[in-house]
Motif scaffolding. Structure first.
Motif, PDB file in Angstrom:
ATOM      1  N   GLU A  36     -10.470 -23.578  77.597  1.00 29.30           N
ATOM      2  CA  GLU A  36     -11.127 -23.685  78.899  1.00 29.30           C
ATOM      3  C   GLU A  36     -10.124 -23.492  80.037  1.00 29.30           C
ATOM      4  O   GLU A  36     -10.405 -22.818  81.018  1.00 29.30           O
ATOM      5  CB  GLU A  36     -11.803 -25.056  79.040  1.00 29.30           C
ATOM      6  N   LYS A  37      -8.921 -24.084  79.855  1.00 29.74           N
ATOM      7  CA  LYS A  37      -7.878 -23.923  80.882  1.00 29.74           C
ATOM      8  C   LYS A  37      -7.551 -22.442  81.064  1.00 29.74           C
ATOM      9  O   LYS A  37      -7.487 -21.945  82.179  1.00 29.74           O
ATOM     10  CB  LYS A  37      -6.602 -24.676  80.476  1.00 29.74           C
ATOM     11  N   LEU A  38      -7.330 -21.751  79.922  1.00 36.72           N
ATOM     12  CA  LEU A  38      -6.986 -20.332  79.998  1.00 36.72           C
ATOM     13  C   LEU A  38      -8.121 -19.536  80.614  1.00 36.72           C
ATOM     14  O   LEU A  38      -7.914 -18.626  81.414  1.00 36.72           O
ATOM     15  CB  LEU A  38      -6.698 -19.787  78.596  1.00 36.72           C
ATOM     16  N   HIS A  39      -9.328 -19.878  80.224  1.00 36.32           N
ATOM     17  CA  HIS A  39     -10.510 -19.156  80.680  1.00 36.32           C
ATOM     18  C   HIS A  39     -10.631 -19.265  82.196  1.00 36.32           C
ATOM     19  O   HIS A  39     -10.904 -18.286  82.888  1.00 36.32           O
ATOM     20  CB  HIS A  39     -11.745 -19.762  79.999  1.00 36.32           C
ATOM     21  N   ARG A  40     -10.381 -20.476  82.715  1.00 34.75           N
ATOM     22  CA  ARG A  40     -10.468 -20.686  84.163  1.00 34.75           C
ATOM     23  C   ARG A  40      -9.426 -19.834  84.885  1.00 34.75           C
ATOM     24  O   ARG A  40      -9.709 -19.244  85.917  1.00 34.75           O
ATOM     25  CB  ARG A  40     -10.267 -22.167  84.491  1.00 34.75           C
ATOM     26  N   GLN A  41      -8.215 -19.744  84.266  1.00 36.58           N
ATOM     27  CA  GLN A  41      -7.163 -18.937  84.906  1.00 36.58           C
ATOM     28  C   GLN A  41      -7.577 -17.479  85.015  1.00 36.58           C
ATOM     29  O   GLN A  41      -7.346 -16.839  86.020  1.00 36.58           O
ATOM     30  CB  GLN A  41      -5.861 -19.034  84.107  1.00 36.58           C
TER      31      GLN A  41
END
Lengths: 288, 289
Positions: B280-285
């Motif tokens: 999710e963190k990567l996706h948001r980036q």
């Protein structure tokens, strides 16, 4: 060439107080050369079903056809059938009994009445197919490790040169590497010798990795019969009958629930990794 | 000192010839040190033949050390006069439920252990009730064990051990023969005993997913302890574990594959939840303007 089950019913202890119907109106076709997985909770009828495939159990009603012939018709050669449909039971190593591994593997073909040379050739070929090293051939089966014993027992069935190989939980109790080794060898046999394989397993991950078709049993009936991706799409229904989907299927579904644009039909680690990379890639490219 | 303490433990299996002379010996446990604190949840991993079960059988004195010493709650397992106390402290559950259930009715089977210990009749029934409730099998008390599912049978076997009120339970591949639901039932039961009753648990398994909640994971190879640490520490070493014929949880494998493809994920991801959180963190980036 195929096995067909037509309207198969099987009742244990029929006519007694313990009567229990284990199979309800099973209709299945197992065509030549398929790699089939069979899953179902304990008591769902899997083992009862596979014992019909080589005539160990006789249906209460319905028919079992091998290459179109009713195996319980008068004059049908059941002994011949049992050399063509090889059944590897759970914990087959408990059935090893000879003084050395090689003699044990010879037991099946010797019972077929083959000449000595043919018996030995087949035993050698079978032991090679399961990847058991030559130094073990003269050892007592009881000196081998769990995984080696299991392979020796499977070799005993392969030496009969079956056209259909049915394995009932062949990897229970084996370590991860032993599990992969045995299933890889079964997969190789399937692709090289074009034999039909029916794999009964409680490991959804193993099933997803190897088979092209899954039959799901529940309370003696067939609940699903389709390709792994299609079957594991119904993971909620599978949970209700005591089963599950591979863990990676849950992973992609969770990501989907978080709003990711990701296909949810991944059933193996590789497929899930690809799907995630694809979803992240397309997300960044739409931004670019 | 912890509840289980082994020091320089070694065990040889002996092969005898016809005259009973030792023909050969093979070392199954080699120089093992172990210290388990009361209330710990310890998982032991290792391939077939790595020495896990041999070690487990030392913990309730089914096997005695060839060299070194093992203490159970301060008692040396070689001291025959302490045998009953040792077996009462450390109960054992095996792989195949059918080999360890002897009663014809569930509650009789569970009562067998305390009865053998000479527990008074009234207390036996109290213990049977307690332990069947703890494993969630009380409603099956008057059933015949052979009509139960694999997971249910295994929980009855656990209740039989719990009724002896051990401080420690050793489970040797208790889920190897069970379907997915049965596996979940058994593992949940064991976790509850550990968390709520503070029973020390030593779990031997080939299913990597079952050990991610353990306090400590011990990896054995050729009779030796070769890795030891929290699940996160141990499962960070994907390639090393594969070298020991083991595996890692599927979520860890997916994370490992993604790392190899260049995604900046942290090491030691154990579960789907953790992987989803990191992704999710990567996706948001990627979605930032």
């Amino acid at each position: 060439m195929s096995i067909r089950l037509e309207h198969l019913n099987y009742i244990y202890s029929a006519g007694t107080a313990f009567e229990r119907q284990a199979l309800h109106d099973i209709d299945l076709e197992l065509p030549d050369g398929q790699f089939i997985g069979m899953i179902g909770h304990t008591g769902s009828g899997k083992s009862t079903l596979i014992q019909h495939l080589n005539g160990l159990l006789k249906p209460t009603s319905g028919r079992v056809l091998y290459n179109g012939e009713d195996i319980f018709a008068e004059g049908f050669d059941l002994k011949q059938l049992r050399s063509k449909v090889g059944l590897v039971f759970q914990y087959p190593e408990h059935q090893l009994f000879e003084t050395d591994v090689f003699t044990d593997v010879c037991f099946g073909p010797r019972n077929l009445g083959l000449p000595k040379e043919e018996i030995e050739n087949r035993a050698l070929a079978a032991l090679q197919q399961v990847g058991l090293k030559e130094k073990y051939y003269t050892m007592s089966p009881f000196e081998l490790s769990g995984g080696q014993k299991r392979r020796a027992a499977i070799a005993g069935i392969l030496a009969m040169e079956p056209e259909v190989l049915v394995l009932d939980e062949p990897t229970a109790g084996l370590d991860p590497k032993g599990r992969d080794d045995i299933l890889d060898q079964v997969a190789r046999l399937h692709s090289e010798r074009k034999i039909t394989v029916v794999l009964v397993s409680h490991s959804m991950e193993d099933i997803a990795r190897y088979v092209e078709r899954i039959i799901v049993m529940n309370h003696g009936s067939v609940l699903f019969d389709a390709a792994p991706r299609k079957v594991f799409r119904h993971y909620r229904e599978l949970e209700q009958v005591g089963l599950a989907a591979p863990q990676v299927t849950y992973l992609v579904n969770e990501l989907r629930a978080k709003g990711w644009e990701i296909p949810t039909d991944a059933t193996t680690v590789g497929e899930a990794a690809q799907a995630i990379l694809g979803a992240l890639g397309s997300a960044s490219s739409t931004q670019a | 000192m912890g509840i289980i303490k082994a020091s320089k433990l070694a065990f040889d299996y002996l092969k005898m010839d016809d005259e009973g002379k030792v023909e050969s010996r093979s070392r199954a446990i080699d120089d093992v040190d172990l210290d388990v604190n009361e209330g710990d949840f310890i998982a032991i991993l290792g391939h077939n033949g790595s020495g896990k079960s041999t070690l487990a059988k030392h913990i309730n004195a089914i096997l005695l050390p060839t060299e070194g010493v093992l203490y159970v709650d301060g008692r040396d397992t070689r001291d025959e006069s302490k045998l009953w106390e040792i077996r009462q402290t450390a109960g054992m559950v095996f792989q195949n439920p059918d080999n360890q259930i002897i009663g014809t009715i569930v509650d009789e089977d569970v009562g067998f252990g305390p009865e053998n210990m000479g527990v008074p009749q009234q207390e036996i029934w109290q213990r049977v009730e307690d332990s069947l409730k703890k494993v969630g099998m009380w409603e099956y008390r008057d059933h015949s064990p052979n009509k139960l599912s694999g997971g249910q049978k295994q929980r009855v076997a656990i209740a039989g051990v719990v009724a002896m009120r051990p401080k420690c339970i050793v489970l040797d591949e208790p889920t190897a023969m069970l379907d997915p639901n049965g596996r979940k039932e058994v593992i949940r039961t064991v976790q509850e005993l550990n968390r709520q009753e503070h029973v020390t648990v030593i779990l031997i398994t080939h299913y990597m997913e079952e050990v991610i909640e353990a306090d400590r994971v011990i990896v054995m190879d050729q009779g030796k302890v070769v890795m030891q640490g929290t699940p996160r520490e141990v499962f960070s070493h994907v390639e090393e574990l594969k070298g020991y014929r083991l595996d890692v949880p599927q979520a860890t494998l997916v994370a490992h594959e993604l790392q190899k493809a260049g995604l900046p994920l942290p090491d030691g991801i154990l579960s789907n939840e953790e992987l989803v959180r990191e992704l999710e963190k990567l996706h948001r980036q990627t979605q930032l303007p």
